[in-house]
Design a protein around this motif. Structure first.
Motif, PDB file in Angstrom:
ATOM      1  N   MET A  44      -0.332   2.946   5.045  1.00  0.00           N
ATOM      2  CA  MET A  44      -0.109   3.461   3.688  1.00  0.00           C
ATOM      3  C   MET A  44       0.719   4.738   3.705  1.00  0.00           C
ATOM      4  N   GLU A  45       0.516   5.580   4.710  1.00  0.00           N
ATOM      5  CA  GLU A  45       1.279   6.824   4.801  1.00  0.00           C
ATOM      6  C   GLU A  45       2.758   6.567   5.053  1.00  0.00           C
ATOM      7  N   GLU A  46       3.074   5.454   5.732  1.00  0.00           N
ATOM      8  CA  GLU A  46       4.470   5.109   6.004  1.00  0.00           C
ATOM      9  C   GLU A  46       5.111   4.314   4.879  1.00  0.00           C
ATOM     10  N   LEU A  47       4.306   3.831   3.949  1.00  0.00           N
ATOM     11  CA  LEU A  47       4.831   3.039   2.832  1.00  0.00           C
ATOM     12  C   LEU A  47       5.517   3.969   1.830  1.00  0.00           C
ATOM     13  N   GLU A  48       6.799   3.791   1.642  1.00  0.00           N
ATOM     14  CA  GLU A  48       7.588   4.683   0.793  1.00  0.00           C
ATOM     15  C   GLU A  48       7.253   4.475  -0.683  1.00  0.00           C
ATOM     16  N   PRO A  49       6.919   5.540  -1.400  1.00  0.00           N
ATOM     17  CA  PRO A  49       6.668   5.411  -2.852  1.00  0.00           C
ATOM     18  C   PRO A  49       7.902   4.951  -3.617  1.00  0.00           C
ATOM     19  N   GLU A  50       9.099   5.157  -3.026  1.00  0.00           N
ATOM     20  CA  GLU A  50      10.320   4.741  -3.706  1.00  0.00           C
ATOM     21  C   GLU A  50      10.350   3.233  -3.953  1.00  0.00           C
ATOM     22  N   LEU A  51       9.687   2.459  -3.067  1.00  0.00           N
ATOM     23  CA  LEU A  51       9.651   1.011  -3.268  1.00  0.00           C
ATOM     24  C   LEU A  51       8.906   0.661  -4.554  1.00  0.00           C
ATOM     25  N   GLU A  52       7.817   1.358  -4.799  1.00  0.00           N
ATOM     26  CA  GLU A  52       7.060   1.114  -6.016  1.00  0.00           C
ATOM     27  C   GLU A  52       7.848   1.567  -7.239  1.00  0.00           C
ATOM     28  N   GLU A  53       8.543   2.688  -7.109  1.00  0.00           N
ATOM     29  CA  GLU A  53       9.334   3.189  -8.227  1.00  0.00           C
ATOM     30  C   GLU A  53      10.478   2.233  -8.552  1.00  0.00           C
ATOM     31  N   ALA A  54      11.109   1.694  -7.513  1.00  0.00           N
ATOM     32  CA  ALA A  54      12.195   0.739  -7.735  1.00  0.00           C
ATOM     33  C   ALA A  54      11.672  -0.524  -8.409  1.00  0.00           C
ATOM     34  N   SER A  55      10.488  -0.957  -8.000  1.00  0.00           N
ATOM     35  CA  SER A  55       9.895  -2.142  -8.616  1.00  0.00           C
ATOM     36  C   SER A  55       9.604  -1.891 -10.094  1.00  0.00           C
ATOM     37  N   ALA A  56       9.121  -0.684 -10.399  1.00  0.00           N
ATOM     38  CA  ALA A  56       8.809  -0.357 -11.793  1.00  0.00           C
ATOM     39  C   ALA A  56      10.075  -0.291 -12.642  1.00  0.00           C
ATOM     40  N   THR A  57      11.155   0.254 -12.098  1.00  0.00           N
ATOM     41  CA  THR A  57      12.402   0.359 -12.852  1.00  0.00           C
ATOM     42  C   THR A  57      13.014  -1.015 -13.121  1.00  0.00           C
ATOM     43  N   MET A  58      12.664  -2.004 -12.288  1.00  0.00           N
ATOM     44  CA  MET A  58      13.171  -3.359 -12.497  1.00  0.00           C
ATOM     45  C   MET A  58      12.302  -4.146 -13.469  1.00  0.00           C
ATOM     46  N   GLY A  59      11.303  -3.492 -14.047  1.00  0.00           N
ATOM     47  CA  GLY A  59      10.500  -4.136 -15.081  1.00  0.00           C
ATOM     48  C   GLY A  59       9.205  -4.753 -14.605  1.00  0.00           C
ATOM     49  N   ALA A  60       8.851  -4.563 -13.317  1.00  0.00           N
ATOM     50  CA  ALA A  60       7.606  -5.140 -12.812  1.00  0.00           C
ATOM     51  C   ALA A  60       6.410  -4.348 -13.323  1.00  0.00           C
ATOM     52  N   SER A  61       5.349  -5.054 -13.628  1.00  0.00           N
ATOM     53  CA  SER A  61       4.116  -4.382 -14.026  1.00  0.00           C
ATOM     54  C   SER A  61       3.443  -3.790 -12.797  1.00  0.00           C
ATOM     55  N   ARG A  62       2.401  -2.994 -13.019  1.00  0.00           N
ATOM     56  CA  ARG A  62       1.687  -2.396 -11.887  1.00  0.00           C
ATOM     57  C   ARG A  62       1.051  -3.471 -11.013  1.00  0.00           C
ATOM     58  N   PHE A  63       0.493  -4.487 -11.655  1.00  0.00           N
ATOM     59  CA  PHE A  63      -0.126  -5.559 -10.880  1.00  0.00           C
ATOM     60  C   PHE A  63       0.919  -6.316 -10.063  1.00  0.00           C
ATOM     61  N   GLN A  64       2.081  -6.593 -10.635  1.00  0.00           N
ATOM     62  CA  GLN A  64       3.150  -7.276  -9.903  1.00  0.00           C
ATOM     63  C   GLN A  64       3.644  -6.428  -8.737  1.00  0.00           C
ATOM     64  N   THR A  65       3.724  -5.110  -8.943  1.00  0.00           N
ATOM     65  CA  THR A  65       4.152  -4.222  -7.866  1.00  0.00           C
ATOM     66  C   THR A  65       3.151  -4.236  -6.725  1.00  0.00           C
ATOM     67  N   LEU A  66       1.875  -4.197  -7.060  1.00  0.00           N
ATOM     68  CA  LEU A  66       0.851  -4.238  -6.023  1.00  0.00           C
ATOM     69  C   LEU A  66       0.872  -5.570  -5.283  1.00  0.00           C
ATOM     70  N   ARG A  67       1.026  -6.661  -6.028  1.00  0.00           N
ATOM     71  CA  ARG A  67       0.941  -7.991  -5.420  1.00  0.00           C
ATOM     72  C   ARG A  67       2.179  -8.333  -4.591  1.00  0.00           C
ATOM     73  N   ARG A  68       3.373  -7.942  -5.055  1.00  0.00           N
ATOM     74  CA  ARG A  68       4.599  -8.383  -4.402  1.00  0.00           C
ATOM     75  C   ARG A  68       5.252  -7.330  -3.513  1.00  0.00           C
ATOM     76  N   VAL A  69       4.913  -6.071  -3.721  1.00  0.00           N
ATOM     77  CA  VAL A  69       5.562  -5.005  -2.952  1.00  0.00           C
ATOM     78  C   VAL A  69       4.589  -4.327  -1.992  1.00  0.00           C
ATOM     79  N   VAL A  70       3.443  -3.916  -2.523  1.00  0.00           N
ATOM     80  CA  VAL A  70       2.509  -3.123  -1.723  1.00  0.00           C
ATOM     81  C   VAL A  70       1.651  -4.003  -0.823  1.00  0.00           C
ATOM     82  N   PHE A  71       1.013  -5.003  -1.404  1.00  0.00           N
ATOM     83  CA  PHE A  71       0.048  -5.784  -0.625  1.00  0.00           C
ATOM     84  C   PHE A  71       0.663  -6.506   0.576  1.00  0.00           C
ATOM     85  N   PRO A  72       1.871  -7.111   0.471  1.00  0.00           N
ATOM     86  CA  PRO A  72       2.449  -7.740   1.663  1.00  0.00           C
ATOM     87  C   PRO A  72       2.617  -6.778   2.830  1.00  0.00           C
TER      88      PRO A  72
END
Length: 276
Positions: free
Chosen positions: A163-191
């Protein structure tokens, strides 16, 4: 033009590998071989009788189901704890982080006494549950709580570095592309977290399978009810039934190894799938 081969100050591959193999053989391989060799002296019928008696089968069920349930609960709440510790700053964060390691440092017998003090019918929490006919200590629920207690740090400490190595920018980029928080967690963070989560959960499960000290007190090791496999093995040794004890230990060893092998295969599959 001549080239120079750089030499390392530390020992080379050959010496390091030899030391590694020798050390692992003495500490891990030889004891495991002793278990198999001791149990191999039994006949097939004797081996089957030792590992399939009603008391042993009941202990298998308690150990495996309670360990699996504890590992799954730790997978959920360990993920949440690790996320909070790595992503948020709050007063007392270092204290909470230190509390996670208490099951590592605390002797398991002390943990069992502490849990029994809390959940026994006369305990701090147990006394308030008795009017509702809810019993925790000396039941399967008590075994589950003890195994959850000792397994939580394995999940949290395995997830934190990832988790410490996981860049927050990935989540921010996902949000700017219109993904919901759940979609970001499921498709970006959880994998990204899945392999570490599988590893931590498997370690918690394997640790729970071999737990003895804490369960002895809060579970009371009641035959056909809360007795676990390590206690059955201990009773066999007290009765000088060494072959019976090693036969049961062999079953547990094969089960644990199969589980770890399965988890490694799942991790490799998860990494390949994520790369694709």
């Amino acid at each position: 033009m001549s080239t120079r081969t750089a030499r390392s100050i530390l020992p080379g591959f050959g010496l390091s590998l030899g030391f590694t193999v020798a050390y692992l053989s003495l500490i891990v391989l030889l004891p495991l071989m002793a278990v198999f060799i001791k149990s191999s002296g039994m006949s097939a019928a004797g081996f089957w009788r030792a590992v399939s008696s009603p008391f042993v089968v009941s202990a298998y069920k308690v150990s495996f189901f309670a360990s699996l349930a504890a590992a799954l609960v730790n997978a959920v709440f360990g993920l949440i704890v690790a996320w909070v510790l790595t992503r948020y700053s709050f007063p007392g964060k270092k204290l909470v982080d230190a509390l996670v390691d208490i099951p590592f440092a605390l002797p398991t017998a002390v943990a069992g006494i502490a849990l029994t003090t809390i959940y026994a019918p006369t305990g701090w929490i147990g006394r308030w549950l008795i009017p509702y006919d809810i019993k925790i200590a000396y039941t399967e629920i008590g075994v589950f709580i003890a195994l959850t207690f000792i397994g939580l740090p394995f999940v949290v400490r395995t997830l934190q570095p990832v988790m410490e190595e996981l860049e927050p920018e990935l989540e921010e980029a996902s949000a700017t592309m219109g993904a919901s928080r759940f979609q970001t967690l499921r498709r970006v963070v959880f994998p990204e977290l899945a392999p570490a989560l599988l590893t931590g959960t498997a370690m918690a499960f394997a640790r729970a399978l071999g737990e003895y000290g804490s369960v002895v007190f809060i579970g009371a090791n009641l035959p056909m009810k809360t007795q676990i496999v390590p206690h059955v093995i201990y009773e066999k040794l007290e009765q000088y039934d060494y072959q019976g004890a090693t036969a049961i230990a062999t079953v547990m060893l094969v089960a644990s190894f199969s589980l770890l092998l399965l988890i490694n295969l799942l991790q490799n599959w998860s990494r390949r799938h994520h790369k694709i």
